[in-house]
Scaffold this active site. Structure first.
Site, PDB file in Angstrom:
ATOM      1  N   ASP A  20       2.604  -4.534   6.207  1.00 19.95           N
ATOM      2  CA  ASP A  20       1.494  -3.781   6.611  1.00 19.95           C
ATOM      3  C   ASP A  20       0.600  -3.971   7.462  1.00 19.95           C
ATOM      4  O   ASP A  20       0.594  -5.003   8.218  1.00 19.95           O
ATOM      5  CB  ASP A  20       0.373  -4.147   4.955  1.00 19.95           C
ATOM      6  CG  ASP A  20       1.249  -3.744   3.985  1.00 19.95           C
ATOM      7  OD1 ASP A  20       2.462  -4.480   3.939  1.00 19.95           O
ATOM      8  OD2 ASP A  20       1.174  -4.111   2.894  1.00 19.95           O
TER       9      ASP A  20
ATOM     10  N   HIS B 228      -2.181  -1.891   8.207  1.00 19.92           N
ATOM     11  CA  HIS B 228      -3.702  -0.572   7.492  1.00 19.92           C
ATOM     12  C   HIS B 228      -5.052  -1.362   8.227  1.00 19.92           C
ATOM     13  O   HIS B 228      -5.799  -2.051   8.940  1.00 19.92           O
ATOM     14  CB  HIS B 228      -4.003  -2.669   6.842  1.00 19.92           C
ATOM     15  CG  HIS B 228      -3.674  -2.421   4.982  1.00 19.92           C
ATOM     16  ND1 HIS B 228      -4.253  -1.187   4.558  1.00 19.92           N
ATOM     17  CD2 HIS B 228      -2.966  -3.636   4.960  1.00 19.92           C
ATOM     18  CE1 HIS B 228      -3.575  -1.436   3.047  1.00 19.92           C
ATOM     19  NE2 HIS B 228      -2.630  -3.159   3.532  1.00 19.92           N
TER      20      HIS B 228
ATOM     21  N   ASP C 133       1.303   0.799   3.421  1.00 19.10           N
ATOM     22  CA  ASP C 133       0.428   0.852   4.618  1.00 19.10           C
ATOM     23  C   ASP C 133      -0.448   0.291   5.462  1.00 19.10           C
ATOM     24  O   ASP C 133      -0.699  -0.501   6.305  1.00 19.10           O
ATOM     25  CB  ASP C 133       0.053   0.016   3.925  1.00 19.10           C
ATOM     26  CG  ASP C 133      -0.447  -0.320   2.179  1.00 19.10           C
ATOM     27  OD1 ASP C 133      -0.285   0.803   2.024  1.00 19.10           O
ATOM     28  OD2 ASP C 133      -0.555  -1.572   1.771  1.00 19.10           O
TER      29      ASP C 133
ATOM     30  N   ARG D  22      -8.972  -0.448   5.489  1.00 17.81           N
ATOM     31  CA  ARG D  22      -9.417  -1.633   6.032  1.00 17.81           C
ATOM     32  C   ARG D  22      -9.998  -1.608   7.497  1.00 17.81           C
ATOM     33  O   ARG D  22     -10.646  -1.959   7.665  1.00 17.81           O
ATOM     34  CB  ARG D  22      -8.160  -2.569   5.634  1.00 17.81           C
ATOM     35  CG  ARG D  22      -8.035  -2.815   3.955  1.00 17.81           C
ATOM     36  CD  ARG D  22      -7.337  -3.333   3.451  1.00 17.81           C
ATOM     37  NE  ARG D  22      -7.445  -3.600   1.534  1.00 17.81           N
ATOM     38  CZ  ARG D  22      -6.704  -3.546   0.818  1.00 17.81           C
ATOM     39  NH1 ARG D  22      -5.126  -4.508   0.868  1.00 17.81           N
ATOM     40  NH2 ARG D  22      -6.490  -3.304  -0.347  1.00 17.81           N
TER      41      ARG D  22
ATOM     42  N   HIS E 120      -1.552   2.789  -0.050  1.00 16.70           N
ATOM     43  CA  HIS E 120      -2.532   3.207   0.601  1.00 16.70           C
ATOM     44  C   HIS E 120      -2.295   4.766   1.208  1.00 16.70           C
ATOM     45  O   HIS E 120      -3.300   6.165   0.836  1.00 16.70           O
ATOM     46  CB  HIS E 120      -3.176   2.263   1.748  1.00 16.70           C
ATOM     47  CG  HIS E 120      -4.094   1.732   1.402  1.00 16.70           C
ATOM     48  ND1 HIS E 120      -5.152   0.687   1.084  1.00 16.70           N
ATOM     49  CD2 HIS E 120      -2.852   0.410   0.545  1.00 16.70           C
ATOM     50  CE1 HIS E 120      -5.013  -0.326   0.012  1.00 16.70           C
ATOM     51  NE2 HIS E 120      -4.485  -0.706  -0.189  1.00 16.70           N
TER      52      HIS E 120
ATOM     53  N   ARG F 279      -8.879   8.420  -6.512  1.00 16.34           N
ATOM     54  CA  ARG F 279      -9.230   7.584  -6.494  1.00 16.34           C
ATOM     55  C   ARG F 279      -9.911   6.638  -4.978  1.00 16.34           C
ATOM     56  O   ARG F 279     -10.579   6.093  -4.169  1.00 16.34           O
ATOM     57  CB  ARG F 279      -8.071   6.015  -6.867  1.00 16.34           C
ATOM     58  CG  ARG F 279      -8.248   6.687  -8.237  1.00 16.34           C
ATOM     59  CD  ARG F 279      -7.035   5.974  -8.490  1.00 16.34           C
ATOM     60  NE  ARG F 279      -7.347   5.142  -9.121  1.00 16.34           N
ATOM     61  CZ  ARG F 279      -6.816   3.004  -8.909  1.00 16.34           C
ATOM     62  NH1 ARG F 279      -5.253   3.401  -8.152  1.00 16.34           N
ATOM     63  NH2 ARG F 279      -6.939   2.505  -9.422  1.00 16.34           N
TER      64      ARG F 279
ATOM     65  N   ARG G 274       2.479  -4.714  -8.797  1.00 24.29           N
ATOM     66  CA  ARG G 274       2.378  -6.372  -8.579  1.00 24.29           C
ATOM     67  C   ARG G 274       3.109  -7.262  -9.458  1.00 24.29           C
ATOM     68  O   ARG G 274       4.473  -7.522  -8.727  1.00 24.29           O
ATOM     69  CB  ARG G 274       1.294  -6.709  -9.115  1.00 24.29           C
ATOM     70  CG  ARG G 274      -0.154  -5.782  -7.753  1.00 24.29           C
ATOM     71  CD  ARG G 274      -0.213  -7.006  -7.094  1.00 24.29           C
ATOM     72  NE  ARG G 274      -1.130  -5.364  -5.621  1.00 24.29           N
ATOM     73  CZ  ARG G 274      -1.743  -5.832  -4.679  1.00 24.29           C
ATOM     74  NH1 ARG G 274      -0.767  -6.708  -3.930  1.00 24.29           N
ATOM     75  NH2 ARG G 274      -2.331  -5.112  -4.229  1.00 24.29           N
TER      76      ARG G 274
ATOM     77  N   HIS H 294       2.596  -4.661   1.143  1.00 26.46           N
ATOM     78  CA  HIS H 294       1.757  -4.848  -0.075  1.00 26.46           C
ATOM     79  C   HIS H 294       1.178  -5.918  -0.776  1.00 26.46           C
ATOM     80  O   HIS H 294       0.231  -6.273  -0.960  1.00 26.46           O
ATOM     81  CB  HIS H 294       2.676  -4.378  -1.678  1.00 26.46           C
ATOM     82  CG  HIS H 294       2.500  -3.508  -2.578  1.00 26.46           C
ATOM     83  ND1 HIS H 294       0.938  -2.607  -2.163  1.00 26.46           N
ATOM     84  CD2 HIS H 294       1.966  -4.083  -3.824  1.00 26.46           C
ATOM     85  CE1 HIS H 294       0.439  -2.657  -3.538  1.00 26.46           C
ATOM     86  NE2 HIS H 294       1.112  -3.374  -4.439  1.00 26.46           N
TER      87      HIS H 294
END
Length: 353
Positions: A57, A59, A91, A95, A125, A176, A289, A310
């Site tokens: 990721d 980000h 992702d 962030r 994401h 969301r 998860r 993730h």
């Protein structure tokens, strides 16, 4: 769990994890036992396995990404790197401060490295980003995206779902992603939320609009929207070599952002993922998860590597590879694993070039 360990090599620091050496006869010698003898290999293993890089990721951290790419280019044989399969585990946004620059870098790879093969997996994401800007594929049964809200309406107030222009026809995850969460502190990560439950605030700001503004839809360039629209949810690759304690193995590889759900039939999961079925409100293999941590038992019958990002961890257990050492946190490195050698490479590795 096995983690890569920095070790000093003349002129450079690298991360090493069961790293093999190629001998003059084309066989691999393991550094695990230090015997110098060729490890046991199956007859079907090719003499020169293809290099596969799985990148965790990112980000929105462009500098980390550029440093990691440079380290991969330095550590891997130039011919092997130019012809490598590069799998991005998803992702790319949120962030970090530079999502547009990360997107530009990713988009440029196919022209800058034309002999490489590139796979761009969708992370949860990225899925939500795509949902907000309206580039998710439509539900295959003709239903409305609003159908995805129904199971989770009890969370709407706490998560502060987006209610601006266009929300009526938006997938749950888009609402969301652009929402404003009422709780300000993420107790799991020990950090403040940045705008929404997805920490999408920096992505909005990086495109020059306030968090939660529908103006983002116009601010995101068409080439970025196309990238988001074209992401795949799963990638399968046959005949991938991986160095293990028993020697070099030839395996099937499945790459998916979070993992495969252990209590569901693998074929059904792959069917849904390949179809990019957006009727699903929360796609477990992209956002799960504990349910996706392990390799499903049915995949142990035929050696199968399952590689993901993730989880905010670097975790290697047998053929289960989780490559997300960064977790989107500024202080953590962005990492990659290189197959077949199982070399772990980070943006923070200090290399002499």
């Amino acid at each position: 769990m096995i983690k890569g360990k920095a070790c000093l090599v003349p002129g450079r620091y690298i991360a090493e994890l069961h790293r093999p050496r190629l001998t003059t006869n084309g066989l691999f010698r393991s550094t695990v036992n230090g015997s110098g003898k060729p490890t046991k290999m199956e007859n079907s293993v090719p003499k020169k396995p293809r290099t596969v890089c799985c990148i965790g990721d990112i980000h929105g951290f462009i500098t980390k990404f550029q440093n990691l790419w440079s380290n991969l280019e330095t550590l891997i044989d130039p011919v092997d790197f130019q012809n490598a399969l590069i799998i991005f585990l998803g992702d790319y946004c949120d962030r970090g401060p530079d999502t547009p620059k990360v997107m530009d870098f990713l988009i440029s790879l196919r022209s800058n490295y034309p002999n490489q093969s590139h796979v761009f997996l969708s992370g949860n994401h990225d899925f939500a980003f795509a949902a907000f800007v309206g580039v998710l594929p439509p539900p295959p049964d003709g239903s409305e995206f609003s159908e995805t809200w129904k199971e989770y309406t009890s969370s709407e107030e706490r998560e502060g779902w987006f209610k601006g222009d266009g929300y009526e026809k938006m997938h749950l995850q888009g609402r969301r992603w652009a929402g404003t969460i009422k709780v300000k502190f993420n107790t799991v990560k020990g950090t403040e939320y940045q705008g929404s439950i997805y920490d999408a605030g920096p992505t909005f700001e990086s495109y020059g609009v306030p968090h939660g503004s529908a103006d983002l839809i116009k601010a995101v360039p068409d080439e970025h929207k196309k990238f988001l629209a074209d992401m795949v949810w799963v990638h399968e690759e046959d005949d991938v070599c991986i160095q293990t304690e028993e020697g070099l193995k030839l395996c099937k590889l499945i790459a998916v952002h979070a993992g495969l759900e252990k209590d569901k039939a693998v074929d059904e999961q792959l069917k849904t993922l390949k179809a990019r079925d957006t009727r699903v409100a929360k796609v477990g293999p992209l956002c799960g998860r504990a349910s996706v941590w392990e390799i499903p038992k049915e995949l142990t019958e035929k050696p199968t590597i399952v590689v993901s990002g993730h989880h905010g961890k670097l975790h290697i257990e047998g053929l289960r590879l989780i490559i997300d050492e960064g977790g989107g946190l500024e202080q953590n490195p962005v990492a990659a694993v290189v197959l077949p050698s199982m070399l772990i490479v980070r943006d923070t590795d200090r290399l002499s070039k």
